[in-house]
Write a protein that holds these residues in place. Structure first.
Motif, mmCIF file in Angstrom:
data_model
loop_
_atom_site.group_PDB
_atom_site.id
_atom_site.type_symbol
_atom_site.label_atom_id
_atom_site.label_comp_id
_atom_site.label_asym_id
_atom_site.label_seq_id
_atom_site.Cartn_x
_atom_site.Cartn_y
_atom_site.Cartn_z
ATOM 1 N N TYR B 90 -25.084 -62.448 -21.977
ATOM 2 C CA TYR B 90 -24.275 -61.957 -23.101
ATOM 3 C C TYR B 90 -25.015 -62.160 -24.428
ATOM 4 O O TYR B 90 -25.087 -61.254 -25.259
ATOM 5 C CB TYR B 90 -22.953 -62.712 -23.101
ATOM 6 C CG TYR B 90 -21.884 -62.180 -24.046
ATOM 7 C CD1 TYR B 90 -20.962 -61.242 -23.598
ATOM 8 C CD2 TYR B 90 -21.763 -62.645 -25.353
ATOM 9 C CE1 TYR B 90 -19.942 -60.773 -24.434
ATOM 10 C CE2 TYR B 90 -20.765 -62.180 -26.192
ATOM 11 C CZ TYR B 90 -19.848 -61.246 -25.730
ATOM 12 O OH TYR B 90 -18.842 -60.791 -26.563
ATOM 13 N N GLU B 98 -27.795 -55.606 -31.443
ATOM 14 C CA GLU B 98 -27.728 -55.674 -32.901
ATOM 15 C C GLU B 98 -29.048 -55.252 -33.555
ATOM 16 O O GLU B 98 -29.071 -54.820 -34.699
ATOM 17 C CB GLU B 98 -27.339 -57.093 -33.333
ATOM 18 C CG GLU B 98 -26.882 -57.131 -34.776
ATOM 19 C CD GLU B 98 -26.116 -58.394 -35.123
ATOM 20 O OE1 GLU B 98 -25.929 -59.248 -34.229
ATOM 21 O OE2 GLU B 98 -25.705 -58.509 -36.296
ATOM 22 N N TYR B 118 -20.842 -57.153 -15.399
ATOM 23 C CA TYR B 118 -19.530 -57.514 -15.948
ATOM 24 C C TYR B 118 -19.655 -58.006 -17.394
ATOM 25 O O TYR B 118 -18.841 -57.671 -18.257
ATOM 26 C CB TYR B 118 -18.880 -58.640 -15.134
ATOM 27 C CG TYR B 118 -18.657 -58.401 -13.655
ATOM 28 C CD1 TYR B 118 -18.627 -57.116 -13.111
ATOM 29 C CD2 TYR B 118 -18.456 -59.478 -12.797
ATOM 30 C CE1 TYR B 118 -18.412 -56.928 -11.742
ATOM 31 C CE2 TYR B 118 -18.234 -59.293 -11.435
ATOM 32 C CZ TYR B 118 -18.220 -58.017 -10.906
ATOM 33 O OH TYR B 118 -18.001 -57.852 -9.573
ATOM 34 N N MET B 119 -20.652 -58.841 -17.646
ATOM 35 C CA MET B 119 -20.813 -59.378 -19.001
ATOM 36 C C MET B 119 -21.169 -58.247 -19.979
ATOM 37 O O MET B 119 -20.683 -58.213 -21.112
ATOM 38 C CB MET B 119 -21.893 -60.473 -19.044
ATOM 39 C CG MET B 119 -21.562 -61.735 -18.270
ATOM 40 S SD MET B 119 -20.023 -62.615 -18.726
ATOM 41 C CE MET B 119 -20.462 -63.335 -20.310
ATOM 42 N N ASP B 121 -20.354 -55.156 -19.670
ATOM 43 C CA ASP B 121 -19.144 -54.375 -19.830
ATOM 44 C C ASP B 121 -18.194 -55.037 -20.840
ATOM 45 O O ASP B 121 -17.647 -54.382 -21.736
ATOM 46 C CB ASP B 121 -18.485 -54.267 -18.453
ATOM 47 C CG ASP B 121 -17.250 -53.408 -18.479
ATOM 48 O OD1 ASP B 121 -17.401 -52.213 -18.795
ATOM 49 O OD2 ASP B 121 -16.152 -53.932 -18.210
ATOM 50 N N GLY B 122 -18.026 -56.348 -20.701
ATOM 51 C CA GLY B 122 -17.163 -57.098 -21.632
ATOM 52 C C GLY B 122 -17.693 -57.003 -23.057
ATOM 53 O O GLY B 122 -16.933 -56.835 -24.018
ATOM 54 N N LEU B 123 -19.002 -57.100 -23.201
ATOM 55 C CA LEU B 123 -19.609 -57.013 -24.530
ATOM 56 C C LEU B 123 -19.393 -55.620 -25.128
ATOM 57 O O LEU B 123 -19.041 -55.492 -26.308
ATOM 58 C CB LEU B 123 -21.103 -57.340 -24.452
ATOM 59 C CG LEU B 123 -21.903 -57.163 -25.734
ATOM 60 C CD1 LEU B 123 -21.374 -58.076 -26.849
ATOM 61 C CD2 LEU B 123 -23.393 -57.444 -25.499
ATOM 62 N N ARG B 125 -17.014 -53.557 -24.540
ATOM 63 C CA ARG B 125 -15.612 -53.429 -24.917
ATOM 64 C C ARG B 125 -15.353 -54.128 -26.255
ATOM 65 O O ARG B 125 -14.611 -53.645 -27.103
ATOM 66 C CB ARG B 125 -14.724 -54.021 -23.829
ATOM 67 C CG ARG B 125 -13.465 -53.245 -23.560
ATOM 68 C CD ARG B 125 -12.853 -53.625 -22.226
ATOM 69 N NE ARG B 125 -13.068 -55.006 -21.904
ATOM 70 C CZ ARG B 125 -12.370 -56.031 -22.390
ATOM 71 N NH1 ARG B 125 -11.359 -55.811 -23.199
ATOM 72 N NH2 ARG B 125 -12.666 -57.262 -22.056
ATOM 73 N N THR B 126 -15.990 -55.291 -26.447
ATOM 74 C CA THR B 126 -15.811 -56.019 -27.701
ATOM 75 C C THR B 126 -16.475 -55.279 -28.863
ATOM 76 O O THR B 126 -15.948 -55.238 -29.970
ATOM 77 C CB THR B 126 -16.373 -57.455 -27.575
ATOM 78 O OG1 THR B 126 -15.682 -58.100 -26.506
ATOM 79 C CG2 THR B 126 -16.184 -58.254 -28.848
ATOM 80 N N LEU B 127 -17.615 -54.681 -28.597
ATOM 81 C CA LEU B 127 -18.333 -53.958 -29.652
ATOM 82 C C LEU B 127 -17.602 -52.690 -30.075
ATOM 83 O O LEU B 127 -17.738 -52.245 -31.213
ATOM 84 C CB LEU B 127 -19.752 -53.616 -29.195
ATOM 85 C CG LEU B 127 -20.744 -54.790 -29.226
ATOM 86 C CD1 LEU B 127 -21.958 -54.483 -28.377
ATOM 87 C CD2 LEU B 127 -21.156 -55.119 -30.661
ATOM 88 N N ALA B 235 -24.819 -63.872 -31.473
ATOM 89 C CA ALA B 235 -23.400 -63.504 -31.440
ATOM 90 C C ALA B 235 -22.557 -64.724 -31.082
ATOM 91 O O ALA B 235 -21.433 -64.864 -31.555
ATOM 92 C CB ALA B 235 -23.174 -62.407 -30.408
ATOM 93 N N LEU B 236 -23.103 -65.570 -30.224
ATOM 94 C CA LEU B 236 -22.406 -66.813 -29.867
ATOM 95 C C LEU B 236 -22.968 -67.903 -30.775
ATOM 96 O O LEU B 236 -23.821 -68.697 -30.390
ATOM 97 C CB LEU B 236 -22.622 -67.135 -28.392
ATOM 98 C CG LEU B 236 -22.098 -66.067 -27.415
ATOM 99 C CD1 LEU B 236 -22.478 -66.410 -25.975
ATOM 100 C CD2 LEU B 236 -20.585 -65.904 -27.539
#
Lengths: 397, 397
Positions: B90, B98, B118-119, B121-123, B125-127, B235-236
């Motif tokens: 992630y 970025e 999966y990660m 995909d989750g990223l 969706r957040t973006l 990002a984290l």
């Protein structure tokens, strides 16, 4: 009544030390080394990969989560362990924001621990335009909650001053305005009575290496209210949060309830350490603990206030408004703490000027606390902190 | 020449077992229990909070990162340990995206390990809108890279088939089109020669519990090319990635270089285990390891192919196109693997029909491998897998 002589005997405390820093890193519970050794030698060594089933490693994050859950008023199956607190903050915030798509503001306070603010900031940047973190003074949080706030994210007990939010009131107020709440229990879990169910928080997160004594870098926990657990959509959608991780599907489908907050492979050695550390809590009543903590704090405050007037109390005078720590301010705080450590009393320093002391009844007695206060006062009276060796900053303060 | 008799003696291998699953979880290196015990008793127990400085815990993620870095061709100071591989994927993806703000597509393949997908995909969706993960067949990745791709994310060695991407060629092609590369080394680090510097990847990530033998849930690693390390924006954005974590500033400022990829408090017990586990590698030449791994694989393939024709080779026939594993297909793969484990040969199953065997020269001999092949063939010939007890699925397959 909780037997604090018995709990003290369950720790392997460093000799000649009075440890007032359990709010940073709890000391070693005696049961931990043997348990971790067994996990390495009898489980990993003998079972190798089959340990995931045979030694129950795969379920450890949930089993240990339930044990932590009991200390914070969570129902079984609503807490899971893993990752670090920073990651759990990100997960909770991302999930909460997604549930309020019409709002874009996270509200927090300047007394929150910085990593919570940093993670929120990073998340807002990833989410894009409009998302922002708004921080106000701790005392102002309640008043500024309005219908623009998506999530209120607060750490109950201020890591610097020990000031405590009234969470039940704050959560009620957030809910009145349609905001969700992420409650950081880093300085609450194992420190004060917490009841996430009655307070009706949406999310709670915390770490295990402070008052829960899991050791350096022990795993974090996350609680999701059962009413939300099947609705949240994980942003950190790792394979162990999948409905069927071992189907190895190409598409992510979140697992049932709290399981979906799992991400990657859990740290089994650290979880075993925490599991053993939690045995200490079996006979502990959190209200007894709170009473005893406030007694210890009062002894310390009274003695320090009487003995060294140079130090200013940075914590609320009223015990009910404090967590389980007491802080004082002094410009030479760093050197004073170093001088104190040199005499066997461990507290810690938080920039710019906070001397911080944690009170953990599991292994501290009134006598320890009185002696610690006397050492501090003697150092102040003799200016023993005023030496070059105490002023050189280490990497970790 | 690497002395593989010496490396084998450095492991505490389970008795009566031939372990062909080091690609899932490496066995226990003999040095680990004593080192972790020391970390608990002498460091955590005696130093408590001061261990962060005195025992060097704070620098452990970088120190151990450098040791891992040497195995993957990274320069000192370009690898750091922490979190899980899912989290590191992630981080790498978010940073890469970025840096290509005009592009919104992550390209991967259907042979990638699901958590990476999966990660991603989750990223996405957040973006938000426009961001998406595009997956193609492994063989098609190179051909579909064009100027719309922001990041190519591939795992070098396919966890099911052992098929290996030609990373140098793939990275060159990605760079020609202005795309960045996230190279997942989960099945490469410690398995095959890797040179992230020469291949000029942008990011690399991997786990330590497979071929690096760090134990269940050992920490992950991330590499960022030195040319990018001071430019990526995490990002984290956790506190230990901050330029001055102990200043406790309210605003995040990324730390120097790879340090900014740190997030929360590192898992010291698991890092200590990994650090001790890495001693095994001190005298190992990765090219010797590769040669020996291919020898072992060939013995296994030849014997299984000759002895049990029911099994279909799922891996490339050409060794150069494989990682350090060999897979076969069979509809009853799950039961066959269980029957094999019951006879002391540990391989693993990957849905829907893959029997997977890892070849780890550090502790496997040609004789082990021949015996394992013979056991497998005997099970097939006598249909010993055809029993109810072998068909009941465990939680972890």
């Amino acid at each position: 009544m909780t037997d604090f002589t018995a709990t003290r005997a369950m720790f392997d405390l460093p000799e000649g030390v009075i440890y007032l820093d359990g709010n940073s890193l709890g000391p070693l519970p005696r049961a931990v080394p043997a348990r971790v050794a067994r996990t390495m030698t009898d489980e990993w060594g003998k079972m190798v990969i089959t340990g995931w089933n045979r030694a129950g490693w795969m379920d450890l994050p949930a089993r240990v989560g339930d044990r932590v859950g009991r200390l914070i008023g969570a129902t079984a199956g609503s807490v899971i362990m893993g990752d670090t607190l920073s990651i759990k903050v990100y997960q909770a915030l991302a999930s909460a924001l997604e549930m309020r798509p019409d709002r874009r503001v996270i509200l927090s306070d300047t007394g929150n621990f910085p990593t919570d603010l940093y993670m929120a900031d990073g998340l807002c940047r990833t989410l894009g335009p409009g998302y922002r973190l708004k921080t106000v003074a701790p005392e102002a949080v309640e008043d500024v909650i309005d219908d623009s706030i998506a999530v209120v994210m607060v750490t109950e007990v201020d890591y610097r001053t020990g000031r405590k939010h009234d969470m039940a009131r704050l959560i009620a107020r957030a809910h009145e305005h349609g905001a969700l709440v992420v409650w950081d229990l880093a300085h609450s879990a194992g420190a004060i009575p917490v009841d996430v169910t009655t307070a009706d928080t949406d999310f709670a997160v915390g770490c295990s290496y402070k008052y829960l004594n899991s050791g350096p870098g022990g795993p974090a926990f996350i609680y999701v209210a059962p009413r939300l657990a099947d609705k949240v959509r994980p942003a950190l959608s790792g394979w162990l949060g999948h409905e069927a991780p071992f189907a190895f599907d190409l598409d992510y489908r979140p697992g049932p309830g709290i399981e979906r907050m799992r991400v990657g492979t859990p740290p089994i050695l650290q979880l075993a350490a925490l599991d053993a550390a939690l045995d200490v809590w079996d006979g502990v009543d959190m209200h007894d603990l709170r009473r005893r903590s406030l007694e210890l704090q009062q002894i310390f405050i009274d003695r320090v206030t009487a003995g060294c007037s140079e130090l200013t109390l940075a914590s609320p005078v009223n015990g009910a408004a404090r967590g389980s720590q007491v802080s004082f301010r002094h410009q030479e705080g760093y050197a004073i703490i170093q001088a104190l450590i040199a005499e066997g009393v461990i507290g810690d320093f938080r920039a710019p000027d906070i001397l911080r002391f944690g009170f953990t009844p599991l292994y501290l007695t009134p006598d320890d606390v009185a002696k610690a206060a006397d050492s501090l006062c003697a150092i102040m009276q003799n200016r023993r902190w005023d030496r070059a060796e105490f002023k050189t900053r280490s990497k970790v303060t």
